[in-house]
Design an enzyme around this catalytic site. Sequence first.
Site, short mmCIF file in Angstrom:
data_model
loop_
_atom_site.label_atom_id
_atom_site.label_comp_id
_atom_site.label_asym_id
_atom_site.label_seq_id
_atom_site.Cartn_x
_atom_site.Cartn_y
_atom_site.Cartn_z
N MET A 159 90.51 -16.46 77.41
CA MET A 159 90.72 -15.07 77.02
C MET A 159 90.41 -14.14 78.19
O MET A 159 89.67 -14.51 79.10
CB MET A 159 89.80 -14.71 75.84
CG MET A 159 88.32 -14.65 76.20
SD MET A 159 87.30 -14.03 74.87
CE MET A 159 85.70 -13.99 75.68
N CYS A 160 90.98 -12.96 78.16
CA CYS A 160 90.62 -11.93 79.14
C CYS A 160 89.25 -11.35 78.78
O CYS A 160 88.81 -11.41 77.64
CB CYS A 160 91.66 -10.82 79.15
SG CYS A 160 93.32 -11.37 79.58
N GLU A 161 88.60 -10.80 79.77
CA GLU A 161 87.28 -10.19 79.57
C GLU A 161 87.38 -8.68 79.77
O GLU A 161 87.88 -8.22 80.80
CB GLU A 161 86.26 -10.77 80.56
CG GLU A 161 85.93 -12.23 80.32
CD GLU A 161 84.82 -12.42 79.30
OE1 GLU A 161 84.11 -11.45 79.00
OE2 GLU A 161 84.65 -13.55 78.83
#
Length: 258
Positions: free
Chosen positions: A1-3
């Site tokens: 996932m992106c942060e």
Amino acid sequence: MCELLGLCFNTEVSVHLAFSGLKAAAMENPDGWGVAWYDEYGTQIVKESRPAYRSRLAQNFQESLGARSRIFVSHIRRATAGRVGYTNTHPFYRRFDEKTWVFAHNGTMDTSQLSFPSSKFTPIGETDSELIFCSLLSWLSHRGIQLAARDDFILLHEKLREINRLGELNLIFSDGRHLCAYHDRSGHVGLHFLPRQAPYKVVKLRGQYLTINLAEVVNPEERGYIVASEPLSNENWNRVKPGQLMIFSEGNSIFTSE
């Protein structure tokens, strides 16, 4: 996932604490990183389409502590839509209503149903995230919404809920005065926030074998909020509820949707 990461404080602060924890997660998000902030010279954005853990620029940014601001927006990318490249790296930015808006998104969307009532804003890159940003600014411009009052915040929340029907939507964005955080209505990934008030205690950063003492802060009046996809420290973080919009300004929480 992106942060995702956002900070909003009542005084200028450094991102050293939160960015260190964010960078620790970059091993799983190798497709770019970026940080945007506001200072006396205007809006500053540093980003590149390479892994943060292999970036000399990211290391210099973390170690120099030269960037100070009341508001920060940061993103570490794992590409799901659009090639790996600078134009597809968050945060994105546009001028609107005599302010520079910065925007970062986590999730995947079907953008075929997005509306663009104003033609002022068009994407430069290929991501669904930038299309969402342009669609949102187009709607704000068409409706004449300036995020100046509670009614504006309620309308913004309704619009984000509408966009959220098209896919996964975790957002952190700012106009330089407000920091807005919206959590996907299905609870995709997660979004958390933490109020901070000086004097600070010793905290341990996630993914780091370090302890950083923030008790050296001179201003006892310093306060604010950190918003992130996942808790960055061993403190008591709060979850943003699914489908909820939170808006911060001057280190205060000024709006929380029902």
